[in-house]
Design a protein around this motif. Structure first.
Motif, PDB file in Angstrom:
ATOM      1  N   ASP A 125      37.199  35.898  36.833  1.00 10.26           N
ATOM      2  CA  ASP A 125      37.083  34.949  36.445  1.00 10.26           C
ATOM      3  C   ASP A 125      35.969  34.775  37.878  1.00 10.26           C
ATOM      4  O   ASP A 125      35.667  33.233  37.618  1.00 10.26           O
ATOM      5  CB  ASP A 125      38.156  33.849  36.247  1.00 10.26           C
ATOM      6  CG  ASP A 125      39.266  33.364  37.304  1.00 10.26           C
ATOM      7  OD1 ASP A 125      39.140  34.043  38.269  1.00 10.26           O
ATOM      8  OD2 ASP A 125      40.053  33.090  37.243  1.00 10.26           O
ATOM      9  N   GLY A 126      35.962  35.298  38.465  1.00 12.20           N
ATOM     10  CA  GLY A 126      35.106  34.379  39.878  1.00 12.20           C
ATOM     11  C   GLY A 126      35.650  34.258  40.694  1.00 12.20           C
ATOM     12  O   GLY A 126      35.284  33.224  41.522  1.00 12.20           O
ATOM     13  N   ILE A 127      36.969  33.988  40.544  1.00  9.62           N
ATOM     14  CA  ILE A 127      37.786  32.695  41.093  1.00  9.62           C
ATOM     15  C   ILE A 127      38.257  32.908  42.934  1.00  9.62           C
ATOM     16  O   ILE A 127      37.762  32.468  43.660  1.00  9.62           O
ATOM     17  CB  ILE A 127      38.968  31.853  40.450  1.00  9.62           C
ATOM     18  CG1 ILE A 127      38.509  31.112  39.674  1.00  9.62           C
ATOM     19  CG2 ILE A 127      39.704  30.655  41.689  1.00  9.62           C
ATOM     20  CD1 ILE A 127      39.508  30.424  38.477  1.00  9.62           C
ATOM     21  N   ARG A 128      38.284  34.147  42.383  1.00  9.20           N
ATOM     22  CA  ARG A 128      39.186  35.186  43.622  1.00  9.20           C
ATOM     23  C   ARG A 128      37.522  35.386  44.610  1.00  9.20           C
ATOM     24  O   ARG A 128      37.884  34.923  46.045  1.00  9.20           O
ATOM     25  CB  ARG A 128      39.151  36.338  43.486  1.00  9.20           C
ATOM     26  CG  ARG A 128      39.871  37.066  45.030  1.00  9.20           C
ATOM     27  CD  ARG A 128      40.918  36.972  45.306  1.00  9.20           C
ATOM     28  NE  ARG A 128      41.324  37.996  45.983  1.00  9.20           N
ATOM     29  CZ  ARG A 128      41.112  37.832  47.731  1.00  9.20           C
ATOM     30  NH1 ARG A 128      40.268  36.922  47.957  1.00  9.20           N
ATOM     31  NH2 ARG A 128      41.571  38.162  48.169  1.00  9.20           N
ATOM     32  N   LEU A 147      28.589  37.036  39.177  1.00  9.31           N
ATOM     33  CA  LEU A 147      28.577  37.220  37.527  1.00  9.31           C
ATOM     34  C   LEU A 147      28.131  38.955  37.559  1.00  9.31           C
ATOM     35  O   LEU A 147      28.630  39.818  38.626  1.00  9.31           O
ATOM     36  CB  LEU A 147      26.457  37.403  37.892  1.00  9.31           C
ATOM     37  CG  LEU A 147      25.608  36.000  38.733  1.00  9.31           C
ATOM     38  CD1 LEU A 147      24.554  36.200  38.433  1.00  9.31           C
ATOM     39  CD2 LEU A 147      26.551  35.094  37.839  1.00  9.31           C
ATOM     40  N   VAL A 148      27.937  39.234  36.644  1.00  7.14           N
ATOM     41  CA  VAL A 148      28.123  40.588  35.846  1.00  7.14           C
ATOM     42  C   VAL A 148      27.303  40.858  34.790  1.00  7.14           C
ATOM     43  O   VAL A 148      27.106  40.335  34.195  1.00  7.14           O
ATOM     44  CB  VAL A 148      29.640  41.156  35.242  1.00  7.14           C
ATOM     45  CG1 VAL A 148      30.753  40.974  36.377  1.00  7.14           C
ATOM     46  CG2 VAL A 148      29.935  40.392  34.184  1.00  7.14           C
ATOM     47  N   MET A 149      27.181  42.593  35.043  1.00  4.45           N
ATOM     48  CA  MET A 149      25.415  42.790  34.142  1.00  4.45           C
ATOM     49  C   MET A 149      26.668  43.135  32.914  1.00  4.45           C
ATOM     50  O   MET A 149      26.725  44.683  32.744  1.00  4.45           O
ATOM     51  CB  MET A 149      24.925  43.750  34.321  1.00  4.45           C
ATOM     52  CG  MET A 149      23.478  44.098  33.564  1.00  4.45           C
ATOM     53  SD  MET A 149      22.047  42.809  33.427  1.00  4.45           S
ATOM     54  CE  MET A 149      20.996  42.498  34.770  1.00  4.45           C
ATOM     55  N   PRO A 157      31.485  35.149  33.845  1.00  2.00           N
ATOM     56  CA  PRO A 157      33.103  35.554  33.552  1.00  2.00           C
ATOM     57  C   PRO A 157      33.656  34.744  33.257  1.00  2.00           C
ATOM     58  O   PRO A 157      33.819  33.738  34.994  1.00  2.00           O
ATOM     59  CB  PRO A 157      33.654  37.123  33.876  1.00  2.00           C
ATOM     60  CG  PRO A 157      33.452  36.976  35.432  1.00  2.00           C
ATOM     61  CD  PRO A 157      31.249  36.455  35.119  1.00  2.00           C
ATOM     62  N   PRO A 158      34.813  34.226  33.245  1.00  2.00           N
ATOM     63  CA  PRO A 158      35.483  34.847  32.119  1.00  2.00           C
ATOM     64  C   PRO A 158      35.011  35.128  30.539  1.00  2.00           C
ATOM     65  O   PRO A 158      34.935  35.233  29.421  1.00  2.00           O
ATOM     66  CB  PRO A 158      37.139  34.715  31.468  1.00  2.00           C
ATOM     67  CG  PRO A 158      37.144  33.544  32.304  1.00  2.00           C
ATOM     68  CD  PRO A 158      35.785  32.909  33.519  1.00  2.00           C
ATOM     69  N   ASP A 159      33.901  33.671  30.335  1.00  2.00           N
ATOM     70  CA  ASP A 159      33.735  33.328  29.216  1.00  2.00           C
ATOM     71  C   ASP A 159      32.339  34.061  29.031  1.00  2.00           C
ATOM     72  O   ASP A 159      31.643  33.685  27.415  1.00  2.00           O
ATOM     73  CB  ASP A 159      33.046  31.965  29.444  1.00  2.00           C
ATOM     74  CG  ASP A 159      34.884  30.914  28.706  1.00  2.00           C
ATOM     75  OD1 ASP A 159      36.083  31.724  28.733  1.00  2.00           O
ATOM     76  OD2 ASP A 159      34.813  29.761  29.539  1.00  2.00           O
TER      77      ASP A 159
END
Length: 212
Positions: A125-128, A147-149, A157-159
């Motif tokens: 979720d990017g929080i880490r 971000l992720v591709m 993420p995560p949504d």
């Protein structure tokens, strides 16, 4: 030993001495800067980092003693054969990193984005990554967005929020500048200074290699 483990080891105290004032992400940043711009002088390296000149000097000494860099007369530092081999491994995972003007997407005034190959699945979720950037850069001074591709589209993420829908110009800038591919992650460090943004981005990147 993975390249991350090598940087972590270089940041550890030697023979019971006082721990150095730099951490693994500082070593990674300095090493990559030298590899990309070699030869790179100490004063120029100091100008590109948030740590002090004395700390940079100690960091360079560690890299030299590990046979990863060597001095080129008065021109600065360059990679040794061992250093080049390590650099090749690092840049296979982190092929490109750039300072980008992301005024809308970023929290602070300066942003540095690293493309991390094939690490989308390591992001939950990017929080880490955000928390690591705050810890290393300081609350109110730094942060990170990951971000992720997926299917040719940059999402958060995560949504899987498609940033193109709201930040079209910046989404295209990131995709085109970093040449992001499906399965890649992009870690954007944002901070009150360009140097700190570069460093917290790398600190956040290292969290994606926690099993390595």
């Amino acid at each position: 030993m993975s390249w991350k483990q090598e940087f972590v080891a270089l940041a550890e105290p030697v023979d019971g001495r006082v721990p150095p004032s730099f951490e693994a992400h500082h070593i990674a940043v300095a090493f990559i800067l030298i590899g990309r711009e070699q030869p790179l002088g100490r004063y120029e390296l100091c100008r590109r980092m948030s740590i002090g000149e004395g700390t940079v000097r100690t960091l360079l000494k560690r890299l030299t003693e590990s046979n990863l860099i060597t001095a080129v007369s008065r021109q600065g530092q360059k990679l040794t054969e061992d250093g080049q081999e390590l650099y090749n491994r690092v840049t296979e995972d982190i092929p490109i990193g750039l300072s980008l003007p992301l005024r809308k997407l970023a929290v602070f005034g300066h942003s540095f984005a690293n493309r991390v190959s094939d690490k989308a699945e390591a992001v939950t979720d990017g929080i880490r990554q955000r928390d690591e950037a705050i810890i290393r850069g300081g609350a109110g001074k730094a942060g990170a967005t990951t971000l992720v591709m997926k299917d040719g589209v940059l999402v958060i993420p995560p949504d899987d929020f498609k940033i193109l829908l709201v930040y079209e110009d910046e989404a295209l800038l990131i995709s085109e500048s970093l040449r992001v591919e499906d399965g890649d992650a992009v870690v954007i460090g944002t901070a009150v200074s360009e140097n700190l943004a570069r460093e917290v981005s790398m600190a956040a990147v290292l969290t994606l290699f926690e099993g390595d």
